[in-house]
Scaffold this motif. Structure first.
Motif, mmCIF file in Angstrom:
data_model
loop_
_atom_site.group_PDB
_atom_site.id
_atom_site.type_symbol
_atom_site.label_atom_id
_atom_site.label_comp_id
_atom_site.label_asym_id
_atom_site.label_seq_id
_atom_site.Cartn_x
_atom_site.Cartn_y
_atom_site.Cartn_z
ATOM 1 N N VAL A 41 0.695 -4.828 9.369
ATOM 2 C CA VAL A 41 1.868 -4.033 8.983
ATOM 3 C C VAL A 41 3.139 -4.775 9.371
ATOM 4 C CG1 VAL A 41 3.154 -1.904 9.407
ATOM 5 C CG2 VAL A 41 0.646 -1.837 9.241
ATOM 6 N N THR B 10 3.872 0.801 2.387
ATOM 7 C CA THR B 10 3.825 -0.029 3.580
ATOM 8 C C THR B 10 3.561 -1.458 3.115
ATOM 9 O OG1 THR B 10 2.924 1.805 4.858
ATOM 10 C CG2 THR B 10 2.593 -0.403 5.750
ATOM 11 N N PRO C 218 6.800 -0.802 7.771
ATOM 12 C CA PRO C 218 6.031 0.440 7.719
ATOM 13 C C PRO C 218 6.345 1.289 6.483
ATOM 14 C CG PRO C 218 6.908 0.091 9.931
ATOM 15 C CD PRO C 218 7.528 -0.955 9.046
ATOM 16 N N PHE C 219 7.619 1.290 6.079
ATOM 17 C CA PHE C 219 7.970 2.128 4.927
ATOM 18 C C PHE C 219 9.075 1.475 4.126
ATOM 19 C CE2 PHE C 219 9.729 5.728 2.569
ATOM 20 C CZ PHE C 219 8.574 6.405 2.184
ATOM 21 N N LYS D 148 5.993 10.210 3.166
ATOM 22 C CA LYS D 148 6.455 10.990 4.316
ATOM 23 C C LYS D 148 6.485 12.450 3.879
ATOM 24 C CE LYS D 148 9.087 7.367 6.575
ATOM 25 N NZ LYS D 148 10.384 6.905 7.124
ATOM 26 N N PHE E 274 -2.185 -6.866 16.222
ATOM 27 C CA PHE E 274 -1.370 -6.455 15.075
ATOM 28 C C PHE E 274 -2.091 -5.355 14.299
ATOM 29 C CE2 PHE E 274 0.198 -11.115 15.119
ATOM 30 C CZ PHE E 274 1.090 -10.819 16.134
ATOM 31 N N ARG E 275 -1.329 -4.453 13.759
ATOM 32 C CA ARG E 275 -1.951 -3.311 13.095
ATOM 33 C C ARG E 275 -2.508 -3.710 11.734
ATOM 34 N NH1 ARG E 275 -1.532 2.084 14.252
ATOM 35 N NH2 ARG E 275 0.386 1.766 15.435
ATOM 36 N N THR E 276 -3.767 -3.410 11.519
ATOM 37 C CA THR E 276 -4.427 -3.800 10.278
ATOM 38 C C THR E 276 -4.903 -2.563 9.534
ATOM 39 O OG1 THR E 276 -6.503 -3.969 11.458
ATOM 40 C CG2 THR E 276 -5.247 -5.994 11.222
ATOM 41 N N SER E 277 -4.024 -1.613 9.410
ATOM 42 C CA SER E 277 -4.391 -0.390 8.725
ATOM 43 C C SER E 277 -3.139 0.238 8.157
ATOM 44 C CB SER E 277 -5.044 0.565 9.720
ATOM 45 O OG SER E 277 -5.005 1.881 9.229
ATOM 46 N N ALA E 278 -3.333 0.924 7.045
ATOM 47 C CA ALA E 278 -2.194 1.632 6.455
ATOM 48 C C ALA E 278 -2.017 3.003 7.097
ATOM 49 C CB ALA E 278 -2.406 1.763 4.954
ATOM 50 N N THR F 155 2.337 4.981 0.293
ATOM 51 C CA THR F 155 2.198 6.013 1.318
ATOM 52 C C THR F 155 3.301 7.038 1.135
ATOM 53 O OG1 THR F 155 1.745 6.381 3.667
ATOM 54 C CG2 THR F 155 3.581 4.920 3.139
ATOM 55 N N ILE G 104 0.841 -1.205 0.000
ATOM 56 C CA ILE G 104 0.000 0.000 0.000
ATOM 57 C C ILE G 104 0.874 1.252 0.000
ATOM 58 C CG2 ILE G 104 -1.795 1.257 1.249
ATOM 59 C CD1 ILE G 104 -2.919 -1.319 2.242
ATOM 60 N N PHE H 176 -0.961 5.097 10.197
ATOM 61 C CA PHE H 176 -0.253 5.137 11.486
ATOM 62 C C PHE H 176 0.722 6.291 11.413
ATOM 63 C CE2 PHE H 176 1.610 2.008 8.586
ATOM 64 C CZ PHE H 176 2.868 2.564 8.390
ATOM 65 N N TRP I 222 4.491 8.242 12.042
ATOM 66 C CA TRP I 222 5.940 7.965 12.032
ATOM 67 C C TRP I 222 6.536 8.275 13.386
ATOM 68 C CZ3 TRP I 222 6.191 4.967 8.343
ATOM 69 C CH2 TRP I 222 5.616 5.215 7.104
#
Ligand code: SRM
Ligand code: SRM
Ligand code: SRM
Ligand code: SRM
Ligand code: SF4
Ligand code: SF4
Ligand code: SF4
Ligand code: SF4
Ligand code: SF4
Ligand code: SF4
Ligand code: SF4
Ligand code: SF4
Lengths: 356, 394, 394, 356
Positions: free
Chosen positions: B317, B299, B320-321, B228, D348-352, B226, B224, D354, D356
Motif C-alpha cells: 500500500v 488504493t 491508501p485512498f 469510505k 509493508f502492508r500487502t492487502s487492500a 475501495t 484496487i 485496512f 481508516w
C-alpha cells in the motif's frame, strides 16, 4: 497489400464497442448476482435488467477453428457478444433469458464443459511450457490437462469450502500466479547449470550474467574468460540461463516439478498469502504425470474434508497449523521445506506452542 | 495437410473430459506447418523430457521494441516449420470483451500469416498469437493496426495493463476498471512499445479487494477499488439468507476479520463500520443483502512480482485512498513519478519493488510526494536502528 | 562519610512512592567513596545528559577470563572514587532462592571490599556487585569461593544459566528447572569462566510455555518444559469458576488459539487434546480446574538475542520434545554439539542464531543429528529456490 | 587472609540449601495457586501444604543496608527464606499463614511496596544506564523510577486486562528484554559517531571495527590509516563504539529514547512477539522525563480502556490493527516507523483491507 494503413501507438480498441447493449445500459449499475448452477450466473441491475453468463472451460491454447466455432455459438445466442475471464475461461453473455437453456444444450452437445463458477475449482492459470518457452522444466498445458481431467467434477458440479485457484508455471520465473495460488505446480531444476565456456565468451555479458544470480553463486573465471558457478550456492533458478543461454540449466534426468500450496490474492477475511512448499519434487512423468495428479488431488480432498465453509486452503492451513497439514495429508517433511533463502528467519517457529 | 508425425504420447492427452490443447494443435496442424512441426517437436519433448527452444533474441516490427517474443527451435533441421516460432502479443480490449466479428477478424489475419494457434489469453492479459516467421511480422502488424488493433508490451517496458470485468458486469466495482485501463494504456503507448525502463512495469486494476485480476500478486502498480462510508444493509434480504439456511453467525459474523459484525435474529445484522477494513467477505457471501459504501476511490499498491531474483513480492500500500475520475490525471502523474524514481534508482533487471526495498520506502515516498501513514504498514519497524535525516533533527 | 556532592537533580528521584535507587546510593555513600563519587558523577550525567564511563578493557581474577566487567570513569580526577568501578558477577543459586544467612555473607564481603551497591539481579541472572577497584578483585574472589560462591560469565563465553522458579513453587513446571540449571552450570564451568567461544552463549530454562524467564527472547539455548497427553480437567472446579462469574466462553473457549475447547454448562469443559498446542492459556486462567498432561519433557529452541547486529531474534524450535531426567546427558551432549558447530562455523561476535541463519538450518540440524520436522517451522519455505544436496538426488 | 581457601570452578551453591522446608517437601508437587491480593499469593500442594508469597517492589539497585533490612524481615516471618523474581522483585516466602498479615503490616510500616502479582504492571526489567555503562544513551534507573512513580497504582492495586511487562534499556544492545516487552523504552542515538582517528590507530582493530557495523557503513580510510563512516548508511547503533571507543557515539544534543510496544514472550494464545516502534524519539529530560512518562501512561491506559480481558498489548494491537493503535493513542506516524532494515519487506502492508 494493406501495408499502407499501418499505424502505430493506437493502443487497443475501445472496450465500449464490445459491450452488449444491456451492459452498456447498466454499466456500473449492477445490483446483485446469483449463481444458478456451477457454470451459470445472472447479474441483475438496479433497472431490473439481467445478464446471464454461461462459463465454459477453455484449454487457453485455442486454434482459430475453435475460436470460430465459439463465435458461431455466440452469434446464435448472445447477439455476437462474449468475453474471456482472467482465468481464461470463455463467458457467453446471454441477454435473453430464454437463450440460456438453449445455449447450454448446444454447448453440451458440442462437448463443451460448463462450470467453474462459485466455490469450486476454476480454470488453471498457466504458462507456455515445452510448447513455446526456452526456459521450461516441464510442460504446462499437459499438466493442466491431466489435472483437470482428474478434477473435472470439481469444475462442473462438486462444491468445495471456497474457490480453489490452481496454477502451473513451467519454471521459477512463474509467469502464472503460482506464488499466490491455492495449489500450484512449478517446474524446477535440481542441478547446477553446465557452462559452455566458448559460447559464453561469444554470447554473454559477464557482469550481467554475474548479476543475474540471486545467490551470488556466479563469479568470473578469468582463466577461461568466462564464469564459474559455486555449486554450494546455486539454487538452480535458471536466471543465469535466461541472460546467458550457454549456461544450460536443462537436465532431463533431474528436472521436474514441485507443488506449492496455500496462496491467495483476495483480501477477504485474511491478507493475501504466498504459496508455500508442500512437495519439493516429482520427476517429469509425461504424458500424464500420475504422481503429481494424485498428490494434488490428495491435498484438495484433504482440504475439502477438513476446512470450514468459506475457508481458502491457506486459511485452513493457518488455522490448523502447517504441522497438522503435513500430518493430515501424509506428506513427508524434508530439508527442502526448511527455508534457506532471504527470509528464512521469519519462517522458523518461535513459540513453544505447536501440535504433535 | 497430411499428418506429419506420430504423437503417441500427446495422443494420450486427447483423452479425458477436459478440453484438450492437443486437439487444438491437431486442428491447426491440418492447415499449418508451424502447428504440425510444433506438435512434432512437442512430442519429442514429451519423449525426452526437455524443451527445444532457443532464447529469442530481438525480433519485432519497425519502430517498436516489443510486442513480439522471438523464438527459434534448437532443432530446425528436424522441425523446419518451427525454425521460427515467434509470438505476437496483441493488446486485448479492457475486460476481454469481444464481438464475434472482432474475433473472426483476428482469426483471419492469423490463419493468413501464422500457425492458427493462439492463447486466449496470456498471463499478462494479451491476446497471444502463437507461432509465426520473422518475415510475417510486418504484414501482421499492418493488418492489425489498420483494423484498430495494436501490439502489447514485452521486454523492459510498460506491459499491457489489464483489469477485472468491473462495472461492466459486477456490482462491487468501486472504480471504472475498464476505462482506467484503457486510459492508462493510451497514456503510456510510447513506454509500452519502446522498452526504456530498467525492467518490466505492469499495471493491473481491480474494482474491489476481491481482486479478480490478482493485481496484488503480479503488478508493479496495483490499483484496487475501495470505499469510505457505511456498508449498506438490506435487512429483508438478511432475513431471507437466514431463512434459506445460511448460518449467519458462523459464515459471516465469526469470519469477519475485524469482529465488527453482530447478528441477532430480530435486530438483523449490525456493522460497526468504523472498524470494518473493507475486506469484502460479508458483502461477497451475502451479496443481495450488503453493498459497499458510497464514497468511491482506490488504493494504490506497488511492487508485486514473481520470485526471481529476490523472492516473490506482494504489492505494498502506497496511497491508501485516491479518487479516480476521468481523465485520471493524478493517477497518471503519480505513476510517472513512480517510474521516474525507479528509473533513476534502479539497476537493469530490477523491478520497482526491489528498488524500493533496497533504497528504502522513505526516499520513494518523498519523491512521489506521499506522506508516511500507518495504512502503509502491517506493523511499524521492530529493530531500533532508525534513520534520521538531517531535516528530522531540529 | 560526609556528603560530598550536591545532587539537586537526583534528589528529585527520592520523591514519589516507588522505591528509590537514589536512596540506595545515598545509603551506600555514607560508607563508601565509590558510592559517593558514583553518585556525584551520576548527578553530572543528569546535568549534562551523557555518561562518563570508559569501556573496560580486561580485568579479572587469576585463571578466569570473565566474571568481572571492567569499568573506569572518564573523569577520574573529578571523581577519584570511581576511577575504578568494576562489576563482579556472582553466579546466583538456581531460582534466586536465598537464606538470609547467605545474603548477609555476601553483604559482609561487599561492604569490606566494594561500594556496598548491588544489583539483585542482573538481566542475565547474576548477583551483581557494583563497583570495586582492580586490587580488590582477588580478595573478593577468595572470600567468595571459600564460602561456596563462584563468579558468573561474561565475554565470549558460556553465560550464567538461569531459570524460572519452576517445581519449587509452581504447579505447571514440566521439568526440574532448578536442577537442570544447576547441573548445566556445573557441566560448563570451564566454558563459563574461560571465554573461548565466538561470542556469548546463554541458556535459560522455563518450566512451561508461560516462560517466566523470557528464555525464548534472550537465550541462545531456550529450554521450555512441555508435555504430551491430555490436559486434566476437574469439572467440579470448572463449575466453581462459572459460579464465581467467569465468562468461560469468552475468556477460555474463544481465546484458545486452536479452537479445541468447548464448554457447555451441563457437560462442562471438553478439550480436543489432539489439536491443543499446549499454549497454557486455559490452564493459566483456570489453574484450579486444569492441569498439564502426564508425559513430561521439554522443547529445545535456539538462537534468540537482542537486535545488534542483524536485528532481534526469538529462539527457534530445534528439538520439539526431549525427556529431561538427571544427569541430563542427552541435553548436555546436544548442547556441546550445537556449540561445536557454532564454533566451527561462526565468526567472532556472531551468535549461534546468526550463524544458523547465514549457513542455513540444514547443516546445523545435520551436524547435531536432528531430522527436519514441521514443528521446526511456522510455515515451509515460499520461494522455490530449493537446495539439493548430492545425496538427495538418487 | 582467607586467600588460602581460594577455589575455582565450583559453580554456584546448590539451590536446595536455600529452599524453605515446605518447598523441599512439596517440590514438584504443587497443585494450584490463588492470588489473594495484588501482592500476595498462596500455592497449595497436593499434600495440602501451603506457601504464601508476599511480593515487594525493589529498585534492583540495592545497598547492602537494604539487603540486611529485608533479611531481618525474612528472619522474623519467613524463617530466613526469601527469593528474588525474574523481574527483580523480592518475594518473602511465608510458610506460616499467621505471619502473612504480620509481615504485610511491617512491610507497609517500613515503606515497602507490595504488589505486582496478577494482571497488572510488575517491576521494570532494566539495565545500567549512566550509573555504570559506557554505552548508555540515557539512564535506566531514573526512567524506571519516574515511570513507576506514575504507574504506582497499576502495581499495587489497579487491574489491567493482562500482565503488562515494562522494560528499559539504555542503548540498542538492549540488555533488558526490550525487544519483547509490552511497553519498553530504549535509549537511541541519532547522529553518526565522530571519529578520533589518532586514537583509532592506537586502540582499534580495523577489520573488527568494520565488521561490527550492521549496515556496512564503515569502510577503511587508508589515508588516515583509520576508518570512515558513510552517513547515509549509519543507523547510530553504537556497535562500532563498543568495539572501538574512539568512534564516539555520544551526543547529548541528539541522544534520547524511543518507545516500543506490543512485545511478549509467553506462548499463551499467540506466538511470542517483538516490540514495534510506537514513538521514535524523546529528548532526554532528566531527572523526570515527563514527556516519556505521560506517553507510556497514555499507551497503557488506552490499552486498559480498549482491550479484551486476557489480551496482552500486542494481541490487542494485532486485533485492532496498527493503524487503529495510532489513531486511538493519537501518536503521530513518521518516516521512522517505516522499516528500512533487513525485513522491511515483511512489514509493508500487502492487502487492500485496512482501517481508516
Ligand atoms: C470473471 C472473473 C473476473 C474477470 O474479470 O474475468 C470473476 C468474477 C467474479 N468473481 Fe472473482 N472473478 C474472476 C477471478 C478471480 C480471481 C483471480 C484469479 O483467480 O486469478 C480471484 C482471486 C483468487 C484468489 O484470492 O486467489 C477471485 C476471487 C473471488 C472471490 C473471493 C473468494 C474468497 O472468498 O477468497 C469472490 C467472492 C466469492 O466467491 O464469494 C469472487 C466473486 C466473483 C463474482 C461473484 C463477482 C461478481 O459479483 O460478479 C464473479 C463471479 C464469481 C465466480 O466466478 O464464482 N471472486 N476471482 C474472474 C473469473 C475467473 C474464472 O474464470 O474462474
Ligand atoms: C506468455 C507469458 C506466459 C503465458 O503463457 O501466458 C509469459 C512468457 C514469458 N515470460 Fe513471463 N510471461 C507471461 C506473464 C508473466 C507473468 C504474469 C503477469 O504478467 O501477470 C509473470 C509474473 C508477474 C511478474 O511480472 O513478476 C511473469 C514473470 C516473468 C519473469 C520473472 C519476472 C520477475 O521479475 O521475476 C520472467 C523472466 C524475465 O523477465 O527474464 C518472464 C519471462 C518470460 C519469457 C519472456 C521468457 C524469457 O525469459 O524470454 C516467456 C516467453 C515465453 C514464450 O516463449 O512465449 N516472465 N510473466 C505471459 C505473458 C503473456 C501476455 O503478454 O499476456
Ligand atoms: C549487567 C547487564 C545489564 C543489567 O543491568 O542487568 C548487562 C550489561 C552489559 N551488557 Fe548486556 N547486560 C546484561 C544482560 C544482557 C541481556 C539479557 C540477558 O542476558 O538475558 C542481553 C540481551 C540478550 C542477548 O544476549 O542478546 C544483553 C545484550 C547485550 C549485548 C548485545 C548482544 C547481542 O548479541 O546483540 C551487548 C553488546 C556486546 O556484547 O558487546 C551487551 C553488552 C553489555 C556490556 C558488557 C557493555 C559492553 O559492551 O561492554 C554491559 C556492561 C554494563 C556495565 O557497565 O555493567 N549486552 N545483555 C546484564 C548482565 C547481568 C548479569 O550477568 O546478570
Ligand atoms: C515469580 C515469577 C517466576 C520467577 O521465577 O521469578 C513468575 C511467577 C508466576 N507467573 Fe509468570 N512469573 C514471573 C515472570 C514472568 C515472565 C517473564 C518476564 O516478565 O520477564 C513472563 C512472560 C511475560 C511475557 O509474556 O512477556 C510471565 C508470564 C506469566 C503469564 C502469562 C500472561 C499472559 O497471559 O501472557 C502467567 C499466566 C497468567 O498470569 O495467567 C504467569 C503466571 C505465573 C504464576 C501464576 C505461575 C504459578 O503458578 O506460580 C506465578 C505468579 C503469577 C504472578 O506473578 O502474577 N506468568 N511471568 C516471575 C515474576 C516476575 C515479577 O516479579 O513480576
Ligand atoms: S514460467 Fe518460465 S518456462 Fe514458463 S513461460 Fe514463463 S519463463 Fe517460460
Ligand atoms: S541457476 Fe540461478 S542460482 Fe544457479 S548459478 Fe544460475 S542464476 Fe545462480
Ligand atoms: S475485483 Fe471486485 S469489482 Fe472486480 S470483478 Fe472481482 S468482485 Fe467485481
Ligand atoms: S467487509 Fe470484512 S471487515 Fe468489513 S464488515 Fe464485512 S467481513 Fe467485516
Ligand atoms: S515458566 Fe511455567 S513453570 Fe516456570 S514459573 Fe512460569 S508458569 Fe511456572
Ligand atoms: S493449552 Fe492453549 S491450545 Fe491447549 S486447550 Fe488450552 S487454550 Fe487451547
Ligand atoms: S543496554 Fe546498552 S547501555 Fe545499557 S547496560 Fe546494556 S550495553 Fe550498557
Ligand atoms: S553507529 Fe552503528 S551503523 Fe553507525 S557506523 Fe557505527 S556500527 Fe555502523
Amino acid at each position: 497489400m494493406a501495408l499502407l494503413q499501418r499505424k502505430t501507438d493506437i493502443g487497443p480498441p475501445h472496450y465500449e464497442q464490445f459491450l452488449p447493449p444491456v451492459i452498456k445500459k447498466n454499466y456500473g449499475k449492477w445490483k446483485y448476482h446469483e449463481i444458478l448452477s456451477p457454470g451459470i450466473m445472472v447479474h441483475v441491475a438496479e433497472s431490473g435488467d439481467e445478464i446471464y453468463t454461461v462459463r465454459v472451460a477453455s484449454p487457453r491454447l485455442l486454434s482459430t477453428d475453435t475460436i470460430r466455432e465459439i463465435s458461431d455459438i455466440a452469434d446464435k445466442y448472445c447477439n455476437g457478444y462474449l468475453r474471456f475471464t482472467s482465468r481464461n475461461n470463455i463467458e457467453f453473455l446471454v441477454s435473453n433469458k430464454k437463450n440460456v437453456e438453449l445455449i447450454k444444450k448446444e454447448l453440451k452437445e458440442k462437448g463443451y464443459t460448463i462450470g467453474g463458477i462459485g466455490s469450486r475449482v476454476s480454470n488453471v492459470v498457466h504458462t507456455q511450457g515445452w510448447v513455446h518457452c526456452h526456459s521450461a522444466c516441464t510442460d504446462a498445458s499437459g499438466l493442466v490437462k491431466v489435472l483437470m481431467d482428474e478434477l473435472y467434477e470439481y469444475f462442473t458440479t462438486k462444491e468445495l469450502p471456497n474457490k480453489v485457484r490452481l496454477a502451473v508455471a513451467c519454471c521459477v520465473n512463474m509467469c502464472g500466479a503460482v506464488h499466490c495460488s491455492d495449489i500450484a505446480i512449478v517446474g524446477v531444476h535440481r542441478k547446477t547449470p553446465t557452462i559452455n565456456h566458448e559460447m559464453v565468451i561469444k554470447l554473454c555479458e559477464i557482469p550481467t550474467t554475474i548479476a543475474s544470480c540471486p545467490t551470488r553463486a556466479i563469479s568470473p573465471d578469468p582463466a577461461k574468460k568466462s564464469v564459474k558457478i559455486n555449486e554450494e550456492k546455486c539454487m538452480y533458478c535458471g536466471n543465469c540461463f535466461t541472460v546467458c543461454p550457454p549456461i544450460d540449466i536443462h537436465d532431463p534426468e533431474n528436472d521436474g516439478v514441485a507443488i506449492v500450496v496455500g496462496g491467495k490474492v483476495s483480501s477477504l477475511r485474511s491478507d493475501p498469502k504466498f504459496s508455500k512448499l508442500a512437495i519439493p519434487f516429482f520427476y517429469n512423468n509425461p504424458p500424464r504425470w500420475p504422481e503429481v495428479v494424485s498428490a494434488v488431488k490428495n491435498i484438495l480432498e484433504t482440504y475439502a474434508k477438513h476446512a470450514k465453509k468459506h475457508e481458502r486452503i491457506g486459511e485452513w492451513i493457518e488455522r490448523i497449523g502447517w504441522e497438522r497439514f503435513f500430518k493430515l495429508t501424509g506428506i513427508e517433511f524434508t530439508f527442502q521445506h526448511l527455508d534457506d533463502f532471504t527470509f528464512s528467519r521469519e519462517t522458523f517457529r518461535t513459540s513453544a506452542a505447536f501440535k504433535w | 495437410m497430411a499428418k506429419k508425425y506420430e504423437t503417441p504420447l500427446l495422443d494420450e492427452l486427447e483423452k479425458g473430459p477436459w478440453p484438450s490443447f492437443v486437439k487444438e494443435f491437431k486442428k491447426a496442424a491440418k492447415r499449418s506447418e508451424i502447428a504440425s512441426d510444433g506438435l512434432g517437436q512437442l512430442e519429442k519433448s514429451y519423449r525426452t523430457k526437455r524443451g527445444y527452444w532457443k532464447h529469442g533474441g530481438i525480433v519485432g516490427v519497425l519502430g517498436y521494441g516489443g510486442g513480439v517474443i522471438g523464438r527459434y527451435s534448437s532443432l530446425p533441421e528436424e522441425f523446419p516449420g518451427v525454425a521460427h516460432n515467434h509470438t505476437v502479443r496483441i493488446n486485448q480490449p479492457s475486460g476481454w470483451f469481444y464481438t464475434t466479428k472482432a474475433l473472426r477478424e483476428i482469426c483471419d489475419i492469423w490463419d493468413k500469416y501464422g500457425s492458427g494457434l493462439t492463447n486466449f489469453h496470456g498471463s499478462t492479459g494479451d491476446m497471444i498469437l502463437l507461432g509465426t516467421r520473422t518475415e510475417n511480422l510486418e504484414p501482421i502488424f499492418s493488418e492489425l493496426t489498420s483494423r484498430g488493433w495494436d501490439l502489447g508490451g514485452s521486454g523492459s517496458a510498460m506491459r499491457t495493463p489489464s483489469c477485472c470485468v468491473g462495472p461492466a458486469r459486477c456490482e462491487w466495482s468501486n472504480i471504472d476498471t475498464l476505462d482506467i485501463t484503457y486510459s492508462i494504456t493510451q497514456e503510456f503507448q510510447d513506454e509500452l512499445h519502446r522498452p526504456a525502463f530498467p525492467y518490466k512495469f505492469k499495471i493491473k486494476t481491480a474494482g474491489c479487494a476481491v481482486d479478480c485480476i490478482a493485481s496484488i500478486a503480479r503488478a508493479d502498480l496495483s490499483i484496487i477499488g475501495t470505499w469510505k462510508g457505511n456498508i449498506k444493509i438490506d435487512q429483508a434480504e438478511v432475513k431471507r439468507y437466514a431463512k434459506n439456511g445460511m448460518d449467519i453467525q458462523a459464515e459471516i459474523v465469526d469470519m469477519c476479520p475485524t469482529e465488527c459484525i453482530s447478528y441477532d435474529k430480530k435486530e438483523g445484522l449490525t456493522i460497526n463500520n468504523e472498524e470494518c477494513n473493507r475486506c469484502m467477505h460479508c458483502i461477497a457471501k451475502m451479496n443481495k443483502a450488503l453493498r459497499p459504501g458510497d464514497i468511491k476511490g482506490a488504493t494504490l499498491l506497488v511492487g508485486s512480482k514473481a520470485p526471481i531474483v529476490v523472492g516473490a513480492m506482494l504489492s505494498w500500500v502506497i496511497v491508501p485512498f485516491i479518487e479516480l475520475k476521468p481523465p485520471y490525471q493524478e493517477l497518471k502523474d503519480l505513476t510517472r513519478k513512480m517510474i521516474e524514481w525507479w528509473d533513476e534508482n534502479g539497476r537493469a533487471r530490477e523491478r520497482i519493488g526491489e528498488v524500493i526495498e533496497s533504497k528504502g520506502m522513505r526516499p520513494f515516498l518523498e519523491y512521489i510526494g506521499v506522506p508516511p501513514m500507518p495504512q502503509q504498514v502491517k506493523a511499524p519497524r521492530r529493530d531500533p536502528f532508525f534513520f534520521w535525516a538531517k531535516t528530522d533533527l531540529k
